[in-house]
Design a protein around this motif. Structure first.
Motif, PDB file in Angstrom:
ATOM      1  N   LYS A 188      -3.006  28.472  44.909  1.00 46.06           N
ATOM      2  CA  LYS A 188      -2.531  29.769  44.426  1.00 46.06           C
ATOM      3  C   LYS A 188      -3.670  30.619  43.872  1.00 46.06           C
ATOM      4  CE  LYS A 188      -0.532  30.371  40.485  1.00 46.06           C
ATOM      5  NZ  LYS A 188       0.383  30.327  39.341  1.00 46.06           N
ATOM      6  N   ARG A 189      -4.555  30.022  43.102  1.00 45.88           N
ATOM      7  CA  ARG A 189      -5.645  30.788  42.496  1.00 45.88           C
ATOM      8  C   ARG A 189      -6.537  31.402  43.568  1.00 45.88           C
ATOM      9  NH1 ARG A 189      -9.700  27.566  38.673  1.00 45.88           N
ATOM     10  NH2 ARG A 189     -10.268  26.707  40.702  1.00 45.88           N
ATOM     11  N   GLU A 190      -6.858  30.621  44.594  1.00 48.98           N
ATOM     12  CA  GLU A 190      -7.707  31.124  45.669  1.00 48.98           C
ATOM     13  C   GLU A 190      -6.998  32.209  46.489  1.00 48.98           C
ATOM     14  OE1 GLU A 190      -7.108  28.025  44.945  1.00 48.98           O
ATOM     15  OE2 GLU A 190      -8.994  26.905  44.754  1.00 48.98           O
ATOM     16  N   ILE A 191      -5.678  32.026  46.700  1.00 49.02           N
ATOM     17  CA  ILE A 191      -4.896  33.031  47.426  1.00 49.02           C
ATOM     18  C   ILE A 191      -4.898  34.357  46.663  1.00 49.02           C
ATOM     19  CG2 ILE A 191      -2.549  33.668  48.124  1.00 49.02           C
ATOM     20  CD1 ILE A 191      -2.077  30.681  48.768  1.00 49.02           C
ATOM     21  N   LYS A 192      -4.683  34.278  45.354  1.00 52.00           N
ATOM     22  CA  LYS A 192      -4.687  35.494  44.527  1.00 52.00           C
ATOM     23  C   LYS A 192      -6.025  36.217  44.613  1.00 52.00           C
ATOM     24  CE  LYS A 192      -3.102  35.856  40.361  1.00 52.00           C
ATOM     25  NZ  LYS A 192      -2.815  35.569  38.926  1.00 52.00           N
ATOM     26  N   ALA A 193      -7.106  35.453  44.520  1.00 46.84           N
ATOM     27  CA  ALA A 193      -8.442  36.056  44.552  1.00 46.84           C
ATOM     28  C   ALA A 193      -8.682  36.765  45.878  1.00 46.84           C
ATOM     29  CB  ALA A 193      -9.501  34.983  44.310  1.00 46.84           C
ATOM     30  N   TYR A 194      -8.237  36.145  46.980  1.00 46.51           N
ATOM     31  CA  TYR A 194      -8.437  36.752  48.300  1.00 46.51           C
ATOM     32  C   TYR A 194      -7.615  38.040  48.435  1.00 46.51           C
ATOM     33  CZ  TYR A 194      -8.405  37.372  53.374  1.00 46.51           C
ATOM     34  OH  TYR A 194      -8.516  37.898  54.640  1.00 46.51           O
ATOM     35  N   ILE A 195      -6.351  37.998  48.005  1.00 47.48           N
ATOM     36  CA  ILE A 195      -5.496  39.191  48.101  1.00 47.48           C
ATOM     37  C   ILE A 195      -6.103  40.333  47.290  1.00 47.48           C
ATOM     38  CG2 ILE A 195      -3.233  40.146  47.523  1.00 47.48           C
ATOM     39  CD1 ILE A 195      -2.097  37.289  48.003  1.00 47.48           C
ATOM     40  N   LEU A 196      -6.572  40.020  46.083  1.00 46.74           N
ATOM     41  CA  LEU A 196      -7.158  41.051  45.222  1.00 46.74           C
ATOM     42  C   LEU A 196      -8.428  41.622  45.852  1.00 46.74           C
ATOM     43  CD1 LEU A 196      -6.595  42.449  42.564  1.00 46.74           C
ATOM     44  CD2 LEU A 196      -8.001  40.719  41.405  1.00 46.74           C
ATOM     45  N   GLU A 197      -9.218  40.750  46.469  1.00 47.08           N
ATOM     46  CA  GLU A 197     -10.436  41.201  47.154  1.00 47.08           C
ATOM     47  C   GLU A 197     -10.099  42.152  48.297  1.00 47.08           C
ATOM     48  OE1 GLU A 197     -12.710  38.735  50.325  1.00 47.08           O
ATOM     49  OE2 GLU A 197     -13.599  38.194  48.394  1.00 47.08           O
ATOM     50  N   GLN A 198      -9.070  41.804  49.080  1.00 48.40           N
ATOM     51  CA  GLN A 198      -8.663  42.662  50.188  1.00 48.40           C
ATOM     52  C   GLN A 198      -8.059  43.979  49.673  1.00 48.40           C
ATOM     53  OE1 GLN A 198      -9.523  41.536  53.404  1.00 48.40           O
ATOM     54  NE2 GLN A 198     -10.470  40.079  51.995  1.00 48.40           N
ATOM     55  N   TYR A 199      -7.366  43.891  48.551  1.00 50.89           N
ATOM     56  CA  TYR A 199      -6.785  45.101  47.977  1.00 50.89           C
ATOM     57  C   TYR A 199      -7.868  46.077  47.528  1.00 50.89           C
ATOM     58  CZ  TYR A 199      -4.321  48.223  44.800  1.00 50.89           C
ATOM     59  OH  TYR A 199      -3.836  49.348  44.166  1.00 50.89           O
ATOM     60  N   GLU A 200      -8.927  45.567  46.933  1.00 57.99           N
ATOM     61  CA  GLU A 200     -10.035  46.435  46.510  1.00 57.99           C
ATOM     62  C   GLU A 200     -10.677  47.127  47.714  1.00 57.99           C
ATOM     63  OE1 GLU A 200     -10.728  47.295  43.470  1.00 57.99           O
ATOM     64  OE2 GLU A 200      -9.188  45.949  42.669  1.00 57.99           O
ATOM     65  N   LEU A 201     -10.800  46.405  48.831  1.00 58.56           N
ATOM     66  CA  LEU A 201     -11.326  47.021  50.058  1.00 58.56           C
ATOM     67  C   LEU A 201     -10.360  48.090  50.571  1.00 58.56           C
ATOM     68  CD1 LEU A 201     -12.668  43.827  51.887  1.00 58.56           C
ATOM     69  CD2 LEU A 201     -14.047  45.678  50.920  1.00 58.56           C
ATOM     70  N   PHE A 202      -9.062  47.817  50.463  1.00 55.95           N
ATOM     71  CA  PHE A 202      -8.037  48.789  50.870  1.00 55.95           C
ATOM     72  C   PHE A 202      -8.186  50.090  50.081  1.00 55.95           C
ATOM     73  CE2 PHE A 202      -3.957  50.417  49.199  1.00 55.95           C
ATOM     74  CZ  PHE A 202      -3.451  51.027  50.345  1.00 55.95           C
ATOM     75  N   LYS A 203      -8.383  49.982  48.777  1.00 52.76           N
ATOM     76  CA  LYS A 203      -8.504  51.175  47.937  1.00 52.76           C
ATOM     77  C   LYS A 203      -9.734  52.008  48.303  1.00 52.76           C
ATOM     78  CE  LYS A 203      -8.162  49.454  43.727  1.00 52.76           C
ATOM     79  NZ  LYS A 203      -8.046  49.499  42.242  1.00 52.76           N
ATOM     80  N   LYS A 204     -10.785  51.325  48.811  1.00 48.76           N
ATOM     81  CA  LYS A 204     -12.003  52.033  49.204  1.00 48.76           C
ATOM     82  C   LYS A 204     -11.928  52.540  50.648  1.00 48.76           C
ATOM     83  CE  LYS A 204     -14.905  49.037  46.323  1.00 48.76           C
ATOM     84  NZ  LYS A 204     -15.955  47.974  46.362  1.00 48.76           N
ATOM     85  N   GLY A 205     -10.831  52.194  51.360  1.00 44.84           N
ATOM     86  CA  GLY A 205     -10.729  52.566  52.768  1.00 44.84           C
ATOM     87  C   GLY A 205     -11.623  51.747  53.666  1.00 44.84           C
ATOM     88  N   GLU A 206     -11.946  50.522  53.241  1.00 43.00           N
ATOM     89  CA  GLU A 206     -12.897  49.674  53.977  1.00 43.00           C
ATOM     90  C   GLU A 206     -12.272  48.369  54.459  1.00 43.00           C
ATOM     91  OE1 GLU A 206     -16.134  49.042  51.309  1.00 43.00           O
ATOM     92  OE2 GLU A 206     -16.739  51.157  51.280  1.00 43.00           O
ATOM     93  N   LEU A 207     -10.954  48.271  54.418  1.00 43.94           N
ATOM     94  CA  LEU A 207     -10.303  47.014  54.810  1.00 43.94           C
ATOM     95  C   LEU A 207     -10.201  46.932  56.328  1.00 43.94           C
ATOM     96  CD1 LEU A 207      -8.908  44.407  54.037  1.00 43.94           C
ATOM     97  CD2 LEU A 207      -6.769  45.663  53.778  1.00 43.94           C
TER      98      LEU A 207
END
Length: 427
Positions: free
Chosen positions: A382-401
């Motif tokens: 779960k911890r690793e899944i959360k970290a990955y989702i948050l990482e992808q979300y930050e890229l989404f906010k920058k328009g870089e996903l």
């Protein structure tokens, strides 16, 4: 030009990945000096239909049809919903099964061996024996499940000594739902006996996964090759990316595919991050098991959930390519390590990153890692899944996903058909 006769239960207008494998092979085999002939039921019971696939059948392709008796059509008179779910492989947990469901599973497992299409074996052997006496065919190919297709090949091999290639899109006795069929000891032994006969009699065996190849090599001295499913270069209308941070699962989500830690990770991120809570959307497209929906509700995700029933293949491609992140979930058991869903290969070329959750040492993990198309996690992580989702979300906010895949050409339908053609020519 060599001729091959392909015995397949699934053919357009059937929907789902099972039909697409041999539809695409039939499309590209003539480019490799092989003429395919399709043999399929005239009146099949398909739990999923996609009439749009009929347009992909080559006009010059010869398709032979023969009537089939379908027990599922009779069972549908008792309960259409239960019949469609069981025939689709959606089997509820033991404690959730009513008397009728338990009865239907017992009958399916013990009276229809290897499966409910067994009544097509004798008529097909008779029909094809007569056809083969009048028409030159170099090789018979059977593709299962349903594995009764392989018993047609077995009988033709015994009667006519034909060259026979058996294609296993899924395992037989090791398939994930086998233990849910309430098999009696005698029934289990019969399945094992029939599987062994097929594996020993076929001239060559093809599997879609490396795990199944390894399993079969321990059961037969026949050559076993891996030819996975793949992707086709398809022109579909390009939709804009979702404005929401959409995480989408395209395809059936069976009851056993229910990673509680994933749903909990979504819930915790919603509580911990106001921006994420505003932007997050979960899309499930296709049949979804009740336990999955119950877990999603338990973790208060219902307000973020978008549910869609089964969609056409072209619409599925559009949804994949417009989603921000693609979700791939497999049942967390040893038996499912070798399952490589057909949609994985469409995911690979969607240019969207993949979030995959499944069992230890899965073939899917190997492919995702080698192609650099996302990340794979085990159910407890779960911890690793959360970290990955948050990482992808930050890229989404920058328009870089976006995904940056490598080495995908090996999984193109044309490349895979060339490999198949080479195996056929060696027979």
């Amino acid at each position: 030009m060599k001729k091959v006769l392909i015995v397949t239960y699934y053919w357009p207008p059937a929907g789902g990945p099972g039909v697409q494998r041999w539809l695409k092979f039939a499309k590209y085999l003539p480019e490799n000096g092989i003429e395919p002939i399709i043999y399929t039921p005239e009146n099949p019971h398909y739990p999923l239909k996609d009439p749009s696939l009929e347009a992909e059948v080559p006009s010059e392709l010869k398709v032979l049809k023969n009537a089939i008796f379908e027990p599922y059509a009779v069972a549908g008179m008792l309960s259409k919903k239960d019949t469609e779910r069981i025939s689709s492989g959606i089997i509820p947990k033991e404690q959730k099964q009513g008397f009728l469901q338990k009865f239907m599973l017992f009958v399916r497992g013990n009276f229809f061996i290897p499966d409910a299409r067994k009544f097509w074996i004798k008529p097909s052997v008779k029909f094809l024996s007569e056809y083969l006496k009048e028409h030159q065919v170099d090789t018979i190919i059977t593709t299962g499940p349903p594995h009764s297709m392989h018993l047609i090949g077995l009988e033709l091999k015994k009667a006519l000594g034909v060259n026979w290639l058996a294609d296993f899109r899924d395992p037989w006795t090791q398939i994930g739902y086998h233990y849910k069929l309430k098999l009696l000891p005698a029934s289990r032994k019969k399945h094992e006996k029939l599987e062994k006969e097929v594996l020993q009699a076929a001239n060559k065996i093809i599997t879609t996964s490396f795990t199944t190849q390894k399993e079969f090599l321990s059961k037969t001295n026949r050559p076993v090759e891996v030819i996975t499913n793949g992707y086709d270069v398809e022109q579909v209308e390009k939709l804009p990316l979702d404005g929401k941070f959409s995480i989408s699962h395209i395809g059936s989500l069976l009851s056993g595919r229910n990673p509680e830690n994933l749903w909990q990770a979504f819930y915790e991120l919603i509580l911990e991050n106001e921006d994420f809570a505003r932007d997050f959307q979960l899309k499930l497209v296709g049949a979804v098991g009740e336990p999955v929906l119950e877990s999603i509700q338990k973790w208060h995700l219902k307000d973020r959930l978008v549910l869609k029933d089964y969609v056409s293949h072209s619409e599925a491609l559009q949804l994949q390519r417009s989603s921000q992140l693609l979700l791939l979930i497999e049942i967390d058991t040893e038996e499912t390590r070798g399952i490589i869903p057909g949609k994985l290969f469409e995911y690979l070329v969607s240019e969207r990153p993949i979030l995959a959750v499944g069992p230890v040492d899965a073939d899917v993990q190997k492919i995702i890692k080698e192609t650099n198309t996302g990340s794979y996690f085990l159910y407890p992580q779960k911890r690793e899944i959360k970290a990955y989702i948050l990482e992808q979300y930050e890229l989404f906010k920058k328009g870089e996903l976006k995904a940056y895949p490598v080495g995908l050409q090996q999984y193109s339908r044309r490349a895979l058909t060339r490999r198949l053609a080479n195996q056929i020519k060696q027979l």
